[in-house]
Design a protein around this motif. Structure first.
Motif, PDB file in Angstrom:
ATOM      1  N   LEU A  95       0.782  -0.946   0.266  1.00 46.56           N
ATOM      2  CA  LEU A  95       0.193  -0.116  -0.118  1.00 46.56           C
ATOM      3  C   LEU A  95       1.053   0.971  -0.279  1.00 46.56           C
ATOM      4  O   LEU A  95       0.275   2.206  -0.461  1.00 46.56           O
ATOM      5  N   TRP A  96       1.942   1.471   0.736  1.00 48.65           N
ATOM      6  CA  TRP A  96       3.130   2.793   0.931  1.00 48.65           C
ATOM      7  C   TRP A  96       3.364   2.514  -0.698  1.00 48.65           C
ATOM      8  O   TRP A  96       3.527   3.750  -0.721  1.00 48.65           O
ATOM      9  N   ASP A 106      -5.313   2.803 -11.518  1.00 53.37           N
ATOM     10  CA  ASP A 106      -4.772   1.201 -11.445  1.00 53.37           C
ATOM     11  C   ASP A 106      -4.122   1.207 -10.400  1.00 53.37           C
ATOM     12  O   ASP A 106      -5.018   0.036 -10.221  1.00 53.37           O
ATOM     13  N   ARG A 107      -3.304   2.193 -10.101  1.00 55.35           N
ATOM     14  CA  ARG A 107      -2.671   2.352  -8.890  1.00 55.35           C
ATOM     15  C   ARG A 107      -3.825   2.318  -8.135  1.00 55.35           C
ATOM     16  O   ARG A 107      -4.070   1.908  -6.548  1.00 55.35           O
ATOM     17  N   GLN A 108      -5.252   3.264  -8.117  1.00 51.13           N
ATOM     18  CA  GLN A 108      -6.421   3.182  -7.405  1.00 51.13           C
ATOM     19  C   GLN A 108      -7.047   2.162  -6.771  1.00 51.13           C
ATOM     20  O   GLN A 108      -7.072   2.019  -5.572  1.00 51.13           O
ATOM     21  N   THR A 109      -6.666   1.046  -8.447  1.00 50.29           N
ATOM     22  CA  THR A 109      -7.569  -0.005  -8.135  1.00 50.29           C
ATOM     23  C   THR A 109      -7.171  -0.620  -7.632  1.00 50.29           C
ATOM     24  O   THR A 109      -7.567  -2.208  -6.521  1.00 50.29           O
ATOM     25  N   LYS A 110      -5.879  -1.194  -7.548  1.00 49.37           N
ATOM     26  CA  LYS A 110      -4.245  -2.019  -6.493  1.00 49.37           C
ATOM     27  C   LYS A 110      -4.956  -1.469  -5.389  1.00 49.37           C
ATOM     28  O   LYS A 110      -4.876  -2.379  -4.447  1.00 49.37           O
ATOM     29  N   SER A 111      -4.977  -0.038  -4.788  1.00 46.66           N
ATOM     30  CA  SER A 111      -5.283   0.511  -3.087  1.00 46.66           C
ATOM     31  C   SER A 111      -6.401   0.038  -2.658  1.00 46.66           C
ATOM     32  O   SER A 111      -6.015  -0.643  -1.549  1.00 46.66           O
ATOM     33  N   ALA A 112      -7.041  -0.290  -3.669  1.00 52.01           N
ATOM     34  CA  ALA A 112      -8.620  -0.324  -2.771  1.00 52.01           C
ATOM     35  C   ALA A 112      -8.230  -2.185  -2.972  1.00 52.01           C
ATOM     36  O   ALA A 112      -9.578  -2.085  -1.756  1.00 52.01           O
ATOM     37  N   LYS A 113      -7.987  -2.954  -3.400  1.00 47.57           N
ATOM     38  CA  LYS A 113      -8.307  -4.022  -3.419  1.00 47.57           C
ATOM     39  C   LYS A 113      -7.269  -4.481  -1.749  1.00 47.57           C
ATOM     40  O   LYS A 113      -8.172  -5.066  -1.240  1.00 47.57           O
ATOM     41  N   ILE A 114      -5.711  -3.778  -2.166  1.00 49.15           N
ATOM     42  CA  ILE A 114      -5.266  -4.241  -0.758  1.00 49.15           C
ATOM     43  C   ILE A 114      -6.183  -3.808   0.652  1.00 49.15           C
ATOM     44  O   ILE A 114      -6.089  -3.833   1.628  1.00 49.15           O
ATOM     45  N   VAL A 115      -6.263  -1.688   0.559  1.00 47.87           N
ATOM     46  CA  VAL A 115      -7.165  -2.318   1.680  1.00 47.87           C
ATOM     47  C   VAL A 115      -8.041  -2.814   2.292  1.00 47.87           C
ATOM     48  O   VAL A 115      -8.977  -2.864   3.469  1.00 47.87           O
ATOM     49  N   ALA A 116      -8.876  -3.517   0.877  1.00 48.02           N
ATOM     50  CA  ALA A 116     -10.627  -4.401   1.345  1.00 48.02           C
ATOM     51  C   ALA A 116      -9.900  -5.741   2.328  1.00 48.02           C
ATOM     52  O   ALA A 116     -10.320  -6.014   2.670  1.00 48.02           O
ATOM     53  N   ALA A 117      -8.250  -5.963   2.095  1.00 43.86           N
ATOM     54  CA  ALA A 117      -7.797  -7.075   2.183  1.00 43.86           C
ATOM     55  C   ALA A 117      -7.519  -6.326   3.558  1.00 43.86           C
ATOM     56  O   ALA A 117      -7.086  -7.603   4.896  1.00 43.86           O
ATOM     57  N   PHE A 118      -7.753  -5.394   3.824  1.00 43.85           N
ATOM     58  CA  PHE A 118      -7.104  -5.149   5.403  1.00 43.85           C
ATOM     59  C   PHE A 118      -8.552  -5.831   6.463  1.00 43.85           C
ATOM     60  O   PHE A 118      -8.039  -6.219   7.524  1.00 43.85           O
ATOM     61  N   ASP A 119      -9.365  -5.529   6.008  1.00 40.81           N
ATOM     62  CA  ASP A 119     -10.574  -6.340   6.806  1.00 40.81           C
ATOM     63  C   ASP A 119     -10.051  -7.671   7.201  1.00 40.81           C
ATOM     64  O   ASP A 119     -10.638  -8.261   8.458  1.00 40.81           O
ATOM     65  N   GLY A 120      -9.674  -8.450   6.063  1.00 44.16           N
ATOM     66  CA  GLY A 120      -9.646 -10.064   6.313  1.00 44.16           C
ATOM     67  C   GLY A 120      -8.722  -9.944   7.364  1.00 44.16           C
ATOM     68  O   GLY A 120      -8.734 -11.208   8.453  1.00 44.16           O
ATOM     69  N   VAL A 121      -7.445  -9.322   7.650  1.00 45.05           N
ATOM     70  CA  VAL A 121      -6.540  -9.216   8.437  1.00 45.05           C
ATOM     71  C   VAL A 121      -6.872  -8.417   9.667  1.00 45.05           C
ATOM     72  O   VAL A 121      -6.920  -9.766  11.037  1.00 45.05           O
ATOM     73  N   LYS A 161      -5.504   2.486   6.222  1.00 39.14           N
ATOM     74  CA  LYS A 161      -6.814   2.867   6.063  1.00 39.14           C
ATOM     75  C   LYS A 161      -7.169   4.576   5.721  1.00 39.14           C
ATOM     76  O   LYS A 161      -7.368   4.850   5.024  1.00 39.14           O
ATOM     77  N   GLN A 162      -6.336   5.045   6.854  1.00 40.35           N
ATOM     78  CA  GLN A 162      -7.427   6.401   6.567  1.00 40.35           C
ATOM     79  C   GLN A 162      -5.938   7.191   5.302  1.00 40.35           C
ATOM     80  O   GLN A 162      -6.397   8.317   5.054  1.00 40.35           O
ATOM     81  N   ALA A 163      -4.661   6.762   5.532  1.00 42.96           N
ATOM     82  CA  ALA A 163      -3.606   7.510   4.217  1.00 42.96           C
ATOM     83  C   ALA A 163      -4.643   7.455   3.065  1.00 42.96           C
ATOM     84  O   ALA A 163      -4.709   7.903   2.360  1.00 42.96           O
ATOM     85  N   TYR A 164      -5.151   5.766   2.952  1.00 44.00           N
ATOM     86  CA  TYR A 164      -6.157   5.413   1.619  1.00 44.00           C
ATOM     87  C   TYR A 164      -7.156   6.657   1.334  1.00 44.00           C
ATOM     88  O   TYR A 164      -7.706   7.161   0.288  1.00 44.00           O
ATOM     89  N   GLU A 165      -7.927   6.372   2.414  1.00 43.24           N
ATOM     90  CA  GLU A 165      -8.706   7.247   2.697  1.00 43.24           C
ATOM     91  C   GLU A 165      -9.067   9.223   1.830  1.00 43.24           C
ATOM     92  O   GLU A 165      -9.679   9.484   1.453  1.00 43.24           O
ATOM     93  N   ARG A 166      -7.720   9.526   2.588  1.00 41.34           N
ATOM     94  CA  ARG A 166      -7.597  11.154   2.288  1.00 41.34           C
ATOM     95  C   ARG A 166      -7.236  11.012   0.719  1.00 41.34           C
ATOM     96  O   ARG A 166      -7.961  12.300   0.597  1.00 41.34           O
TER      97      ARG A 166
END
Length: 173
Positions: A95-96, A106-121, A161-166
């Motif tokens: 993510l970073w 493309d980067r926004q889509t990849k970032s969204a997938k990673i942040v969605a996977a945060f919920d699983g962790v 997650k907050q950095a992604y949302e900002r």
């Protein structure tokens, strides 16, 4: 010749904190040897020093056991904690790497997938804490101990997650 070494591992400042049994936390290691005898009969000086350091390390670890063993954390929980840390840090690393680059679709889509996977962790972290709370152990506070062990990765995931949302708000505007 005498060499003194203090164990300066984390938590070794027990005397300053006023713990009663500070000697179990901090131990002095004293090595005495006679250097009047030539080292030629001992072989290579580096080998000799390496064996001395190995002996000193063995002695130090015998006096101060492994911290995980002191906490009485079962192996399966210890493995689960390590897996949570590993998965979380790997996702954060990706993510970073994406967030520091200029935003693209493309980067926004990849970032969204990673942040969605945060919920699983985060779900796995909560399951591990619940498992620790109900586990049989000599450590009566095992649940809170495991929760404290997982707190840094939990905080880091929320920060990511907050950095992604900002960033997502900036891209939309």
């Amino acid at each position: 010749m005498t060499t003194d070494a203090n164990d300066n591992a984390p938590g070794s400042d027990a005397r300053e904190r006023g713990q009663a049994n500070a000697s179990s936390v901090r131990s002095a290691l004293k090595i005495s040897f006679d250097i009047s005898r030539p080292l030629a009969s001992c072989g290579n000086a580096q080998t000799t020093m390496a064996s001395m350091l190995s002996s000193a390390h063995r002695l130090a670890t015998q006096r101060r056991p492994n911290r995980i063993q002191e906490l009485h954390i079962p192996d399966d929980l210890n493995r689960a904690v390590a897996e949570c840390h590993g998965a979380g840090t790997e996702m954060l690393r990706h993510l970073w790497a994406l967030l520091r680059l200029p935003p693209t679709a493309d980067r926004q889509t990849k970032s969204a997938k990673i942040v969605a996977a945060f919920d699983g962790v985060l779900k796995r972290i909560n399951e591990t804490i619940v498992k620790a709370s109900t586990a049989e152990s000599k450590n009566a506070n095992l649940g809170s101990t495991v929760e404290r062990m997982l707190q840094p990765i939990t905080t880091s995931l929320h920060t990511g997650k907050q950095a992604y949302e900002r960033r997502s708000l900036k891209v939309v505007m």
